[in-house]
Scaffold this active site. Structure first.
Site, PDB file in Angstrom:
ATOM      1  N   GLY A 110       0.797  -1.210   0.000  1.00 19.70           N
ATOM      2  CA  GLY A 110       0.000   0.000   0.000  1.00 19.70           C
ATOM      3  C   GLY A 110       0.831   1.262   0.000  1.00 19.70           C
ATOM      4  O   GLY A 110       0.418   2.291   0.558  1.00 19.70           O
ATOM      5  N   SER A 153       4.506  -5.717  -2.852  1.00 19.53           N
ATOM      6  CA  SER A 153       4.593  -4.291  -3.132  1.00 19.53           C
ATOM      7  C   SER A 153       5.380  -3.607  -2.014  1.00 19.53           C
ATOM      8  O   SER A 153       6.497  -4.001  -1.718  1.00 19.53           O
ATOM      9  CB  SER A 153       3.185  -3.707  -3.321  1.00 19.53           C
ATOM     10  OG  SER A 153       3.237  -2.427  -3.882  1.00 19.53           O
TER      11      SER A 153
END
Length: 505
Positions: free
Chosen positions: A137, A222
């Site tokens: 995120g 990520s």
């Protein structure tokens, strides 16, 4: 923190009627819940004190148990953040022709008080490998229990699954000269320290949930994968985990900022908000502080910084092999990480943004006659994720086993070619948590079983290969072979090696 927790009394017992379990820390007790498949879950277990008031922008402090009992059936609030991740999911769902309203906010809302973890276990009495999930995120959004991160299906594979929260955005990475003076010459990286504290808690307590503290694998996607890399580089995390899985991120060699830059940004923000000192900054409400960032400095990066807490090296040294944790690594990317983000752009702009305009002739030749969107996707995917991941694997492979994958599965349906094997596409296969809006066929279920077994095998032994699976050989800097994760699966030369060279990797 470990010493303090070790001194506390732990009590864990199966309840004969409900098949639940109890976990006690001193005078405080959490009662777990057993589902219909006999997976026990504990949701919302605190691993550090609330990072609020005077604890804002402090290293995580020890949690102080109280004389109470909780039913651990509800996730804690997600860490304070803006709408970044919710918008990301809604945009993806809408691009696939589905109703974006299916994406819901965290069940317990958002709060600065958010340092909690969740545990799923098949057996509380067995010494099983532990898999610790670190969500993505951009280090400014996301939460530990997004629908694809629930651990009950992965726990069926005889591992203990833990998902952890960490401070995000301005709450997780901020610096100011007064903070540096207060904290012995350094500051920042508070989210990274939260992850260290969670791993310390796991070392002290995971036996009570059937986990083996001597066999802990950290994994993330990520920004979560970037945080895996920072944990590998942090001396504070040394010995707290034994294997690492890095999904779809660069390892930040070329992106890592410095404490000096973070301090300059922090003081600029304070001036723009007309807040003069650290005491006043800490007195702002979480809503006021977040609003100030989004109004005055919305483009701030919140990745960990060199010379901040937990990362004593310079940016150029952080990820050199000599400073890395000596642990086996599984690392990989998806085939179309950037396709959904292309928008309106040009090849010249992309090459300029990545400072590779001098290589335009070679890149043009390499990409051939691909449509423009696919060309831009290949360039961004390679520069941001694929090339640095191959480089990191090469560093590790000199001293520890490294296994590299490329996930290429594109789901069936009329809209899926527009996003391809998108950023995050592998996660539902790792956890076996395919949302209703994901087109899921028998082939996807077959691939799920394969991916899960590779991940679990790696967590058990440091080698993903096992009986009945396509052989997965170690990565090395000569052969540079990677596992293509699809049906069928198999070893292939690493993709876009020429493109990586043209872009300076």
């Amino acid at each position: 923190m470990i010493a303090l927790l070790a001194a506390l009394t732990l009590a864990l017992a199966l309840a004969s009627q409900s098949h639940a379990a109890e976990f006690s820390l001193a005078s405080e007790t959490w009662v777990g819940v057993t589902d219909n498949n006999n997976i026990v879950s504990f949701k919302g277990i605190p691993f550090a004190a609330p990072p609020v008031a005077e604890n804002r922008w402090q290293p995580p402090q020890p949690y102080q148990p109280g004389p109470t009992t909780h039913t651990a059936n509800r996730f804690a609030a997600a860490c304070m953040q803006g709408p970044h991740i919710e918008n990301w999911y809604r945009d993806l769902v809408e691009s696939l022709g589905e109703d974006p309203a299916v994406i819901k906010s965290p069940e317990s809302g958002y709060s600065e008080d958010c340092l909690y973890l969740n545990i799923w276990s098949k057996s509380l009495a067995v010494n099983m490998p532990v898999m610790v999930w670190i969500h993505g995120g951009s280090n400014k959004g996301g939460w530990s229990y997004e629908p694809n991160y629930h651990g009950q299906m992965l726990a069926h594979k005889n591992v203990v699954v833990v998902s952890v929260a960490y401070r995000l955005g301005i709450f997780g990475n901020f610096s100011h000269r007064e903070l540096i003076a207060e904290q012995s010459g350094t500051a920042g990286n508070y989210g990274l320290l939260d992850l260290v504290a969670a791993l310390e808690w796991i070392q002290a307590n995971i036996k009570s949930f059937g986990g083996n503290p001597k066999n802990v694998t950290i994994l993330g996607e990520s920004a979560g994968a970037a945080n895996v890399a920072y944990l590998m580089a942090s001396g504070k995390a040394r010995g707290l985990f034994h294997k690492a899985i890095h999904q779809s991120a660069g390892y930040q060699q070329h992106q890592t900022g410095t404490l000096q830059q973070l301090t300059q940004n922090g003081e600029m923000l304070a001036r723009q908000m007309d807040v003069n000192d650290l005491k006043a900054l800490r007195s702002l409400s979480e809503v006021e502080l977040l609003k100030g960032v989004e109004e005055f400095m919305p483009g701030l990066s919140f990745d960990s910084v060199a010379r901040g807490h937990g990362l004593s090296a310079t940016p150029g040294e952080i990820f050199q092999s000599g400073l890395q944790a000596k642990v086996p690594l599984m690392i990989g990317t998806n085939a179309h990480e950037w396709l959904m983000y292309i928008g309106d752009s040009t090849l010249d702009k992309y090459l300029k943004d990545y400072s590779v305009s001098d290589s335009k002739t070679g890149i043009d030749h390499h990409l051939g006659s691909l449509p423009l969107a696919n060309q831009l996707d290949r360039i961004a995917t390679a520069y941001e994720m694929l090339c640095p991941s191959l480089e990191m694997a090469g560093y590790v492979a000199g001293e520890q086993p490294a296994y590299v994958y490329q996930f290429t599965r594109v789901r069936q349906g009329p809209h899926w070619q527009s996003v391809g094997a998108y950023h995050g596409a592998e996660i539902p296969y790792v956890f076996n948590t395919h949302d209703d809006w994901l087109t899921t066929t028998d082939t996807d279920h077959l691939l799920t079983n394969m991916v899960q077994q590779y991940w679990v095998n790696f967590a058990i032994t440091g080698n993903p290969h096992g009986d009945g699976l396509p052989p997965w050989s170690q990565y090395n800097n000569k052969a540079r072979n990677v596992m293509e994760l699809n049906i069928p699966a198999g070893m292939q030369p690493a993709p876009d090696q020429t493109l990586c060279r043209l872009m300076g990797y």
